[in-house]
Design a protein around this motif. Structure first.
Motif, PDB file in Angstrom:
ATOM      1  N   TYR A   1       0.826  -1.210   0.000  1.00 31.61           N
ATOM      2  CA  TYR A   1       0.000   0.000   0.000  1.00 31.61           C
ATOM      3  C   TYR A   1       0.862   1.262   0.000  1.00 31.61           C
ATOM      4  CZ  TYR A   1      -4.374  -2.492   0.860  1.00 31.61           C
ATOM      5  OH  TYR A   1      -5.473  -3.293   0.754  1.00 31.61           O
TER       6      TYR A   1
ATOM      7  N   THR B   1      -7.267   5.967 -13.022  1.00 36.04           N
ATOM      8  CA  THR B   1      -7.064   4.567 -12.647  1.00 36.04           C
ATOM      9  C   THR B   1      -8.418   3.991 -12.292  1.00 36.04           C
ATOM     10  OG1 THR B   1      -6.738   5.020 -10.294  1.00 36.04           O
ATOM     11  CG2 THR B   1      -4.755   4.962 -11.671  1.00 36.04           C
ATOM     12  N   GLY B   2      -8.513   2.696 -12.288  1.00 37.03           N
ATOM     13  CA  GLY B   2      -9.759   2.077 -11.883  1.00 37.03           C
ATOM     14  C   GLY B   2      -9.663   0.575 -11.898  1.00 37.03           C
ATOM     15  N   GLY B   3     -10.604  -0.045 -11.222  1.00 36.67           N
ATOM     16  CA  GLY B   3     -10.712  -1.490 -11.240  1.00 36.67           C
ATOM     17  C   GLY B   3     -11.712  -1.907 -12.294  1.00 36.67           C
ATOM     18  N   LEU B   4     -11.587  -3.132 -12.745  1.00 33.68           N
ATOM     19  CA  LEU B   4     -12.501  -3.660 -13.751  1.00 33.68           C
ATOM     20  C   LEU B   4     -13.192  -4.894 -13.195  1.00 33.68           C
ATOM     21  CD1 LEU B   4     -10.070  -3.397 -16.794  1.00 33.68           C
ATOM     22  CD2 LEU B   4     -11.937  -1.845 -16.215  1.00 33.68           C
ATOM     23  N   GLU B   5     -14.496  -4.986 -13.396  1.00 30.37           N
ATOM     24  CA  GLU B   5     -15.220  -6.151 -12.922  1.00 30.37           C
ATOM     25  C   GLU B   5     -14.797  -7.365 -13.740  1.00 30.37           C
ATOM     26  OE1 GLU B   5     -18.170  -7.828 -14.242  1.00 30.37           O
ATOM     27  OE2 GLU B   5     -18.635  -6.616 -15.952  1.00 30.37           O
ATOM     28  N   PRO B   6     -14.724  -8.533 -13.116  1.00 25.90           N
ATOM     29  CA  PRO B   6     -14.147  -9.700 -13.773  1.00 25.90           C
ATOM     30  C   PRO B   6     -14.996 -10.297 -14.886  1.00 25.90           C
ATOM     31  CG  PRO B   6     -14.943 -10.295 -11.611  1.00 25.90           C
ATOM     32  CD  PRO B   6     -15.094  -8.808 -11.737  1.00 25.90           C
TER      33      PRO B   6
ATOM     34  N   ALA C   1      -7.583  -6.907 -13.866  1.00 25.17           N
ATOM     35  CA  ALA C   1      -8.109  -6.427 -12.594  1.00 25.17           C
ATOM     36  C   ALA C   1      -8.275  -4.915 -12.559  1.00 25.17           C
ATOM     37  CB  ALA C   1      -7.202  -6.861 -11.458  1.00 25.17           C
ATOM     38  N   GLY C   2      -7.501  -4.192 -13.325  1.00 28.96           N
ATOM     39  CA  GLY C   2      -7.584  -2.740 -13.286  1.00 28.96           C
ATOM     40  C   GLY C   2      -6.796  -2.112 -14.407  1.00 28.96           C
TER      41      GLY C   2
ATOM     42  N   SER D   1       1.527  -7.159 -17.120  1.00 32.29           N
ATOM     43  CA  SER D   1       0.959  -5.852 -17.431  1.00 32.29           C
ATOM     44  C   SER D   1       0.990  -5.690 -18.943  1.00 32.29           C
ATOM     45  CB  SER D   1       1.764  -4.719 -16.791  1.00 32.29           C
ATOM     46  OG  SER D   1       1.637  -4.744 -15.398  1.00 32.29           O
TER      47      SER D   1
END
Length: 105
Positions: free
Chosen positions: A17, A36-41, A68-69, A97
């Motif tokens: 973190y 930035t952001g997360g992506l739903e699976p 994941a993001g 990545s």
């Protein structure tokens, strides 16, 4: 019958973190981090073949990897982006990545 799983996902450590926070703060201060952001699976897949269009809800069983993001950055060169990706991978550890250029105004 209902079962309750006792498996737990270990919480990321504080070092992760802290390092990620510092990395994001640095990119923000330099003005290169745009989002930035997360992506739903699961997601939705829309495919077309001829006149046929198919819509399928995920998750997709043939997928071997999950995204994941994302991070949207504005850099001056491919080399600069690769260096950021190297730094990111060193922070988060093993994984993949993918770098893609965004075209547009």
């Amino acid at each position: 019958m209902t079962t309750i799983s006792t498996e737990t996902t270990p919480a990321p450590d504080e070092r992760l973190y802290a390092e990620m926070g510092a990395f994001i703060e640095e990119m923000t201060a330099k003005g290169i981090l745009l989002a930035t952001g997360g992506l739903e699976p699961g997601g939705v897949r829309v495919t077309s073949q001829g006149d046929e269009i198919t819509v399928m809800d995920g998750p997709f069983t043939e997928a071997k990897e999950a995204v994941a993001g994302f991070a949207l950055v504005e850099v001056r060169s491919k080399e600069e982006m690769i260096e950021l990706a190297r730094r990111f991978r060193k922070i988060v550890g093993d994984g993949v990545s993918e770098i893609r250029q965004v075209f547009g105004p």
